[in-house]
Design a protein around this motif. Structure first.
Motif, PDB file in Angstrom:
ATOM      1  N   SER A 280     -17.739 -19.825   9.889  1.00 44.56           N
ATOM      2  CA  SER A 280     -17.340 -20.384  10.781  1.00 44.56           C
ATOM      3  C   SER A 280     -15.503 -19.158  11.051  1.00 44.56           C
ATOM      4  CB  SER A 280     -16.292 -21.253  11.123  1.00 44.56           C
ATOM      5  OG  SER A 280     -15.215 -21.788  12.107  1.00 44.56           O
ATOM      6  N   MET A 281     -15.612 -19.079   9.589  1.00 42.37           N
ATOM      7  CA  MET A 281     -13.786 -18.288   9.841  1.00 42.37           C
ATOM      8  C   MET A 281     -13.314 -17.166   8.792  1.00 42.37           C
ATOM      9  SD  MET A 281      -9.643 -18.774  11.038  1.00 42.37           S
ATOM     10  CE  MET A 281      -8.840 -17.615  10.633  1.00 42.37           C
ATOM     11  N   VAL A 282     -13.227 -16.218   8.150  1.00 44.32           N
ATOM     12  CA  VAL A 282     -12.865 -15.336   7.511  1.00 44.32           C
ATOM     13  C   VAL A 282     -11.340 -15.338   7.450  1.00 44.32           C
ATOM     14  CG1 VAL A 282     -12.852 -13.398   5.963  1.00 44.32           C
ATOM     15  CG2 VAL A 282     -14.691 -14.133   7.354  1.00 44.32           C
ATOM     16  N   ASP A 283      -9.984 -15.962   6.945  1.00 43.81           N
ATOM     17  CA  ASP A 283      -8.674 -15.201   6.511  1.00 43.81           C
ATOM     18  C   ASP A 283      -8.569 -14.255   4.828  1.00 43.81           C
ATOM     19  OD1 ASP A 283      -7.946 -16.615   4.133  1.00 43.81           O
ATOM     20  OD2 ASP A 283      -8.209 -18.473   5.972  1.00 43.81           O
ATOM     21  N   VAL A 284      -7.834 -13.098   5.377  1.00 41.79           N
ATOM     22  CA  VAL A 284      -7.675 -12.452   4.237  1.00 41.79           C
ATOM     23  C   VAL A 284      -6.551 -12.374   3.834  1.00 41.79           C
ATOM     24  CG1 VAL A 284      -8.473 -10.099   3.695  1.00 41.79           C
ATOM     25  CG2 VAL A 284      -9.236 -10.746   5.424  1.00 41.79           C
ATOM     26  N   ALA A 285      -5.741 -12.680   2.619  1.00 40.58           N
ATOM     27  CA  ALA A 285      -4.801 -12.849   2.362  1.00 40.58           C
ATOM     28  C   ALA A 285      -3.946 -11.684   1.157  1.00 40.58           C
ATOM     29  CB  ALA A 285      -4.497 -14.177   1.747  1.00 40.58           C
ATOM     30  N   GLU A 286      -2.632 -11.441   0.825  1.00 43.08           N
ATOM     31  CA  GLU A 286      -2.396 -10.823   0.092  1.00 43.08           C
ATOM     32  C   GLU A 286      -2.622  -9.758   0.007  1.00 43.08           C
ATOM     33  OE1 GLU A 286       0.168 -12.128  -1.466  1.00 43.08           O
ATOM     34  OE2 GLU A 286      -0.664 -14.902  -1.366  1.00 43.08           O
ATOM     35  N   VAL A 287      -2.717  -8.841   1.046  1.00 40.73           N
ATOM     36  CA  VAL A 287      -2.641  -7.452   1.386  1.00 40.73           C
ATOM     37  C   VAL A 287      -1.101  -6.614   1.138  1.00 40.73           C
ATOM     38  CG1 VAL A 287      -3.359  -4.679   2.233  1.00 40.73           C
ATOM     39  CG2 VAL A 287      -4.896  -7.040   2.004  1.00 40.73           C
ATOM     40  N   ASN A 288      -0.165  -5.832   0.271  1.00 41.43           N
ATOM     41  CA  ASN A 288       0.920  -5.922   0.350  1.00 41.43           C
ATOM     42  C   ASN A 288       0.908  -4.094   0.173  1.00 41.43           C
ATOM     43  OD1 ASN A 288       3.853  -5.222   0.290  1.00 41.43           O
ATOM     44  ND2 ASN A 288       4.293  -7.370  -0.841  1.00 41.43           N
ATOM     45  N   PRO A 289       1.592  -3.395   1.269  1.00 39.60           N
ATOM     46  CA  PRO A 289       1.400  -2.045   1.351  1.00 39.60           C
ATOM     47  C   PRO A 289       2.958  -1.410   0.691  1.00 39.60           C
ATOM     48  CG  PRO A 289       1.560  -2.917   2.840  1.00 39.60           C
ATOM     49  CD  PRO A 289       1.233  -3.730   2.726  1.00 39.60           C
ATOM     50  N   LEU A 290       3.718  -2.749   0.711  1.00 33.19           N
ATOM     51  CA  LEU A 290       4.441  -1.703   0.034  1.00 33.19           C
ATOM     52  C   LEU A 290       4.550  -2.028  -2.064  1.00 33.19           C
ATOM     53  CD1 LEU A 290       7.763  -3.964   1.776  1.00 33.19           C
ATOM     54  CD2 LEU A 290       6.285  -1.546   2.212  1.00 33.19           C
ATOM     55  N   LEU A 291       3.344  -2.769  -2.852  1.00 33.47           N
ATOM     56  CA  LEU A 291       3.514  -2.581  -4.405  1.00 33.47           C
ATOM     57  C   LEU A 291       2.810  -1.456  -4.004  1.00 33.47           C
ATOM     58  CD1 LEU A 291       2.024  -5.917  -4.491  1.00 33.47           C
ATOM     59  CD2 LEU A 291       4.269  -4.593  -4.812  1.00 33.47           C
ATOM     60  N   GLY A 292       2.905  -0.365  -4.669  1.00 42.98           N
ATOM     61  CA  GLY A 292       2.219   0.876  -5.503  1.00 42.98           C
ATOM     62  C   GLY A 292       2.858   2.306  -4.495  1.00 42.98           C
ATOM     63  N   ASP A 293       2.069   3.137  -4.854  1.00 43.16           N
ATOM     64  CA  ASP A 293       2.731   4.179  -3.289  1.00 43.16           C
ATOM     65  C   ASP A 293       1.540   3.954  -2.717  1.00 43.16           C
ATOM     66  OD1 ASP A 293      -0.079   5.142  -5.245  1.00 43.16           O
ATOM     67  OD2 ASP A 293       0.951   6.127  -6.852  1.00 43.16           O
ATOM     68  N   GLU A 294       1.188   5.458  -1.985  1.00 39.31           N
ATOM     69  CA  GLU A 294      -0.129   5.633  -1.211  1.00 39.31           C
ATOM     70  C   GLU A 294      -0.743   5.686  -1.394  1.00 39.31           C
ATOM     71  OE1 GLU A 294       0.692   5.979   2.511  1.00 39.31           O
ATOM     72  OE2 GLU A 294       2.230   5.366   1.985  1.00 39.31           O
ATOM     73  N   LYS A 295      -1.487   6.803  -2.792  1.00 38.69           N
ATOM     74  CA  LYS A 295      -2.799   6.013  -3.742  1.00 38.69           C
ATOM     75  C   LYS A 295      -3.062   4.164  -3.519  1.00 38.69           C
ATOM     76  CE  LYS A 295      -5.544   7.477  -6.663  1.00 38.69           C
ATOM     77  NZ  LYS A 295      -6.548   8.499  -7.876  1.00 38.69           N
ATOM     78  N   ASP A 296      -2.203   3.809  -4.101  1.00 36.79           N
ATOM     79  CA  ASP A 296      -2.626   2.222  -4.101  1.00 36.79           C
ATOM     80  C   ASP A 296      -3.308   1.723  -3.005  1.00 36.79           C
ATOM     81  OD1 ASP A 296      -2.486   2.589  -6.778  1.00 36.79           O
ATOM     82  OD2 ASP A 296       0.088   2.128  -6.986  1.00 36.79           O
ATOM     83  N   LYS A 297      -1.779   2.295  -1.689  1.00 37.30           N
ATOM     84  CA  LYS A 297      -2.368   1.598  -0.461  1.00 37.30           C
ATOM     85  C   LYS A 297      -3.449   2.241  -0.023  1.00 37.30           C
ATOM     86  CE  LYS A 297      -0.416   1.918   3.980  1.00 37.30           C
ATOM     87  NZ  LYS A 297       1.054   2.629   4.585  1.00 37.30           N
ATOM     88  N   LYS A 298      -3.986   3.039  -0.010  1.00 38.78           N
ATOM     89  CA  LYS A 298      -5.246   2.934   0.506  1.00 38.78           C
ATOM     90  C   LYS A 298      -5.961   2.707  -0.185  1.00 38.78           C
ATOM     91  CE  LYS A 298      -7.478   7.233   2.427  1.00 38.78           C
ATOM     92  NZ  LYS A 298      -9.057   6.903   2.034  1.00 38.78           N
ATOM     93  N   LEU A 299      -6.215   2.850  -0.918  1.00 37.63           N
ATOM     94  CA  LEU A 299      -7.861   2.190  -2.012  1.00 37.63           C
ATOM     95  C   LEU A 299      -7.567   0.542  -1.517  1.00 37.63           C
ATOM     96  CD1 LEU A 299      -9.453   2.299  -4.364  1.00 37.63           C
ATOM     97  CD2 LEU A 299      -7.830   1.395  -5.415  1.00 37.63           C
ATOM     98  N   THR A 300      -6.255  -0.305  -1.579  1.00 37.15           N
ATOM     99  CA  THR A 300      -6.695  -1.076  -1.545  1.00 37.15           C
ATOM    100  C   THR A 300      -7.292  -1.586   0.450  1.00 37.15           C
ATOM    101  OG1 THR A 300      -4.897  -1.794  -2.351  1.00 37.15           O
ATOM    102  CG2 THR A 300      -4.738  -3.916  -1.337  1.00 37.15           C
ATOM    103  N   VAL A 301      -6.739  -1.321   1.043  1.00 37.31           N
ATOM    104  CA  VAL A 301      -7.005  -1.118   2.225  1.00 37.31           C
ATOM    105  C   VAL A 301      -8.548  -0.963   2.168  1.00 37.31           C
ATOM    106  CG1 VAL A 301      -6.913  -0.601   4.720  1.00 37.31           C
ATOM    107  CG2 VAL A 301      -4.519  -1.311   2.916  1.00 37.31           C
ATOM    108  N   ASP A 302      -8.690   0.295   1.780  1.00 38.02           N
ATOM    109  CA  ASP A 302     -10.138   1.025   1.778  1.00 38.02           C
ATOM    110  C   ASP A 302     -11.532   0.018   1.119  1.00 38.02           C
ATOM    111  OD1 ASP A 302      -9.128   3.303   3.254  1.00 38.02           O
ATOM    112  OD2 ASP A 302     -10.464   4.366   1.747  1.00 38.02           O
ATOM    113  N   MET A 303     -10.596  -0.806   0.448  1.00 39.05           N
ATOM    114  CA  MET A 303     -11.868  -2.166  -0.613  1.00 39.05           C
ATOM    115  C   MET A 303     -11.510  -2.849   0.371  1.00 39.05           C
ATOM    116  SD  MET A 303     -13.087  -0.323  -3.241  1.00 39.05           S
ATOM    117  CE  MET A 303     -13.000   1.358  -2.176  1.00 39.05           C
TER     118      MET A 303
END
Length: 335
Positions: A280-303
């Protein structure tokens, strides 16, 4: 066991309403308010459309910031969290009355107060699968930090109503689920008060220890059977990206806990929940692009996006969009 032809198809009939929840006041660090933006920029809407889903982006929930928002009963920013949670619940309800499924892009995990409350207005018989390193069921009085992102379920569970003072900003909220309606998967950082609550009220909880012992397939089967033995009830799936190992979600909560779900285990959860047809619903939490560097951000978003896709029909065994057939050679087509 191989899936049937129907099971291997992409889920094509679903209308998905995407809702951004740019919120970070359930905890002390800024950054999760940018979660919806980076997930959209990562192409989540287009990638769901490529699966054959009908996707409508309903924009972002309005966020309320109360200027003088002193802690109450050890809960920080209660007015800001409570009033924003009402707006989230109202918007989720509206989305679900026009779409089949709502995808909520958070935001810290306090947003689940509103997403579950709103979902329950439309699907009062829902169950909750909570995929997280943390139990997030502290009451204000059992919490060490006072951060409400560690408390959302305490405000929603009927059996805990007498343990939680009605905070300013939360006057609108009534508990809407029972303890037996919750199943955790992936726990590995549970506070003493949360452990007591889990045991006292018999909440189904599978930590990473059980995942290691039984395997993810057995854990998912047991979790679904525990909250819904007949396999008929709508499912609210709340996914904190820090459920995954920090090597996969490096831009998640700042207090990452090692030893989390692998990508394969996370995919399996998503694929099996998708197969039920009751999401019925999916909520996604705690993605924080200010943590880590650009590589960390891209990995987290992609995953994160790759996992979300699997809740909506993308399967490792292969799939195809609606209306697809094997193309004929051009000569045959023109005869």
């Amino acid at each position: 066991m191989p899936g049937s032809v129907e099971q291997m198809k992409m889920k094509s009939a679903e209308r998905i309403g995407v809702l951004g929840i740019p919120f970070s006041k359930g905890q002390s660090r800024v950054g999760t308010e940018y979660g919806p933006e980076v997930l959209r920029n990562g192409g989540i809407v287009r990638k769901l459309q490529n699966l054959g889903c009908h996707v409508q982006d309903h924009g972002d929930v309005e966020v309320i910031q109360v200027e003088k928002d002193d802690p109450e009963e050890n809960a920080k920013n209660p007015r800001t969290v409570g009033l924003t949670s009402k707006l989230i619940a109202d918007k989720v309800e509206r989305v679900l009355r026009s779409e089949d499924i709502c995808l909520g892009l958070g935001g810290d995990h306090s947003v689940a107060i509103g997403t579950i409350a709103g979902n329950a207005r439309v699907e009062p018989d829902l169950v909750v699968l909570w995929i997280d390193a943390h139990a997030d069921i502290n009451t204000p009085m059992t919490s060490d930090s006072g951060n409400i992102h560690g408390m959302p379920l305490a405000f929603l569970v009927r059996e805990l109503e007498s343990y939680v003072t009605k905070l300013p900003g939360f006057e609108w909220l009534s508990p809407c689920i029972h303890a037996k309606d919750i199943a955790y998967i992936g726990l590995r950082d549970v506070d003493a008060g949360e452990r007591k609550i889990i045991e006292k009220f018999g909440i189904t909880a599978f930590s990473m220890q059980e995942v290691d012992k039984y395997g993810i397939n057995e854990v998912v089967e047991r979790a679904l059977r525990a909250v819904d033995p007949e396999g008929k009830r709508p499912i609210h799936l709340s996914f904190d990206v820090d459920a995954m190992d920090p090597t996969l979600a490096t831009s998640a909560r700042d207090h990452a806990v090692i030893g989390g779900l692998s990508l394969r285990e996370t995919y399996y959860i998503a694929e099996e929940v998708a197969r039920t047809g009751r999401l019925s619903m999916v909520d996604v939490a705690e993605v924080n692009p200010l943590l880590g560097d650009e590589k960390d951000k891209k990995l987290t978003v992609d995953m994160t996006i790759s996992v979300i896709q699997r809740f909506f029909g993308n399967r490792r065994g292969g799939c195809y969009p609606p209306g697809y057939d094997i193309p004929l050679p051009h000569k045959l087509m023109t005869r």
